[in-house]
Design an enzyme around this catalytic site. Structure first.
Site, short mmCIF file in Angstrom:
data_model
loop_
_atom_site.label_atom_id
_atom_site.label_comp_id
_atom_site.label_asym_id
_atom_site.label_seq_id
_atom_site.Cartn_x
_atom_site.Cartn_y
_atom_site.Cartn_z
N TYR A 138 4.47 68.71 -81.04
CA TYR A 138 4.28 69.00 -79.46
C TYR A 138 3.10 69.35 -79.06
O TYR A 138 2.91 69.41 -77.77
CB TYR A 138 5.33 70.14 -79.23
CG TYR A 138 6.71 69.69 -78.77
CD1 TYR A 138 7.46 68.91 -79.46
CD2 TYR A 138 7.36 69.85 -77.65
CE1 TYR A 138 8.64 68.03 -79.39
CE2 TYR A 138 8.51 69.48 -77.27
CZ TYR A 138 9.08 68.65 -78.07
OH TYR A 138 10.39 67.96 -77.67
N LYS A 205 10.26 71.01 -93.98
CA LYS A 205 10.30 69.79 -94.74
C LYS A 205 9.06 69.98 -95.98
O LYS A 205 8.48 69.27 -96.15
CB LYS A 205 10.10 68.62 -93.78
CG LYS A 205 10.30 67.21 -94.57
CD LYS A 205 11.84 66.85 -94.69
CE LYS A 205 11.72 65.70 -95.66
NZ LYS A 205 12.85 65.58 -96.52
N ASP A 258 16.52 68.03 -94.16
CA ASP A 258 17.73 67.14 -94.56
C ASP A 258 18.86 67.93 -94.85
O ASP A 258 19.83 67.40 -94.48
CB ASP A 258 17.38 65.76 -95.12
CG ASP A 258 16.14 66.12 -96.22
OD1 ASP A 258 15.67 67.62 -96.64
OD2 ASP A 258 15.85 65.35 -97.34
N ASP A 282 13.89 70.84 -82.77
CA ASP A 282 14.30 70.06 -81.58
C ASP A 282 15.48 69.14 -81.86
O ASP A 282 16.31 68.99 -81.36
CB ASP A 282 13.17 69.03 -81.42
CG ASP A 282 13.09 68.22 -80.08
OD1 ASP A 282 13.77 68.57 -79.38
OD2 ASP A 282 12.37 67.25 -79.86
#
Ligand code: NAP
Length: 392
Positions: A138, A205, A258, A282
């Site tokens: 962002y 992640k 994930d 998000d």
């Protein structure tokens, strides 16, 4: 913020369906406050300009006076804003968050009985997502394919680090700092402790992006060790002590993004507060909202130090503008979060219970009734009147 018994709250009605849902939210917030305080506390709304209305009146999409007014009051209620196409501003919402340093996006997601859902047990969902708002993708640090900047960076990577990037690549940079990660995680942990939530999960992640997402996880554990070691324990500590969480302690764990996405669908009741970098949060916040009825019912706030903006999480839904069909729940529930933030916890409870009992009687707008069978939709105004009539 509280002047005698009147609160002055800046508000941006917004574009598209914004004015309709803002009017619905304002009247229900005022009514809930009146019920909870016997009319002893009132609100004066101070309308400020942003988006299309601001552009028409001032030629500026986000006037400085608007940002200054929110900073001075420390709070605002905001409807959705149209993102100007082709202007210098990437997104007005992002610009506002950056101007006020609203570093935590806070999105509670819970189920309201009676709302049609695509999953079998939507009532198991009750999470609050804290998403870092200022960094990661962002920040918008990007260079177009073929631009001189992209060419320079590709050449720099090749000559300095022997890293080959195809010449026809667009490039983006993903900065994540220790300072911004820790202050976001700190706000999630403080919230969890205050609300007696059972856990805070760091979502990342880090198995692939070790020095950004992986560092987010490491900084999170470091923060807990230094600042919360008397009130929180890590999952690793619990495991090594035989698997039992000590009484009254907050559990801190982490999940790879994930895996988190599948667990929040299969075992949502195992999670409570989630702290995430920007992009993971998000996606995750909308995926969670989808399980309990969608964006029309999902509240949100963007919070910094000493200033907070409470807003609808959906956009302007332009095709529904002026048609009395938009769902006002998102902004109403954000209004309840705002009341709580301002210390009006009873009024917040009155409003949430009013919305809950309206929905549980099958009274809801078309975005929700179309997910069920044989349900008749209520318009925005009727839904609002029904909520107000149930406030007690
Ligand atoms: P959107 O306005 O959220 O609308 C997407 C779809 O979501 C609508 O077509 C509608 O679905 C449904 N929807 C959203 N809000 C609803 C409500 N209150 N009641 C009922 N249904 C609702 O997203 P968008 O079309 O991508 O964006 C439109 C504009 O809003 C853009 O300018 C965008 O930049 C801006 N935006 C602003 C914000 C913000 O201010 N925070 C956030 C997102 C987007 P169906 O068509 O399926 O009925």
């Amino acid at each position: 913020m509280i002047e005698m018994n009147k609160m002055i709250i800046p508000t941006i009605p917004g574009d598209g369906v914004g004015p309709e849902i803002s009017s619905a939210a304002r009247s229900s917030i005022e009514a809930a406050l009146a019920v909870a305080t016997d009319g002893s506390v009132t609100i004066e709304w101070e309308e400020i300009l942003a988006g299309e209305a601001a552009f028409r009146a001032t030629g500026d999409w986000l006037p400085k006076a608007t940002v200054d007014r929110i900073r001075a009051r420390g709070v605002a209620l905001k409807g959705p804003l149209t993102t100007p196409v082709g202007g210098g501003i990437r997104s007005l919402n992002v610009a506002l968050r950056q101007a006020l340093d609203l570093y935590s996006s806070v999105r509670p997601v819970r189920y309201f009985r009676g709302v049609p859902s695509p999953v079998k047990a939507p009532e198991k969902m009750d999470v609050v997502i804290f998403r870092e708002n200022t960094e990661d993708v962002y920040r918008g640090i990007e260079w177009r394919r073929g631009s001189p900047e992209a060419g320079e960076i590709i050449e720099f990577l090749r000559s300095k680090y022997s890293i080959d990037v195809p010449a026809d690549s667009g490039l983006g940079l993903k900065p994540m700092s220790e300072f911004a990660s820790k202050r976001l995680i700190r706000s999630a942990v403080l919230y969890a402790l205050e609300k007696k939530r059972k856990s805070v999960t760091l979502v990342h992640k880090g198995n692939i992006m070790k020095f950004t997402e992986g560092a987010f996880r490491d900084w999170g554990y470091e923060l807990v060790l230094h600042e919360f070691k008397n009130s929180a324990v890590t999952e690793a500590d619990v495991m090594s002590a035989g698997g039992l969480l000590p009484d009254g302690k907050l559990l801190i764990n982490d999940r790879i993004a994930d895996n988190m996405f599948q667990q929040i669908i299969t075992r949502p009741d195992e999670y409570s507060v989630l702290a995430t970098p920007n992009l993971n949060g998000d996606y995750l916040a909308d995926a969670c909202a989808a399980q309990v009825g969608g964006l029309g019912i999902a509240p949100g706030a963007n919070i910094g130090d000493g200033v907070a903006v409470f807003e609808a999480v959906h956009g302007t839904a332009p095709k529904y503008a002026g048609k009395d069909v938009a769902n006002p729940c998102s902004l109403m529930l954000s209004g309840a979060m705002m009341l709580e933030h301002l210390g009006q916890t009873d009024a917040a409870g009155v409003l949430v219970r009013g919305i809950s009992s309206t929905l549980s009687e099958g009274i809801m707008t078309q975005d929700l009734t179309r997910l069920g069978e044989g349900m008749r939709p209520a318009g925005t105004r009727r839904f609002t009147d029904e909520v107000i009539s149930r406030l007690e």
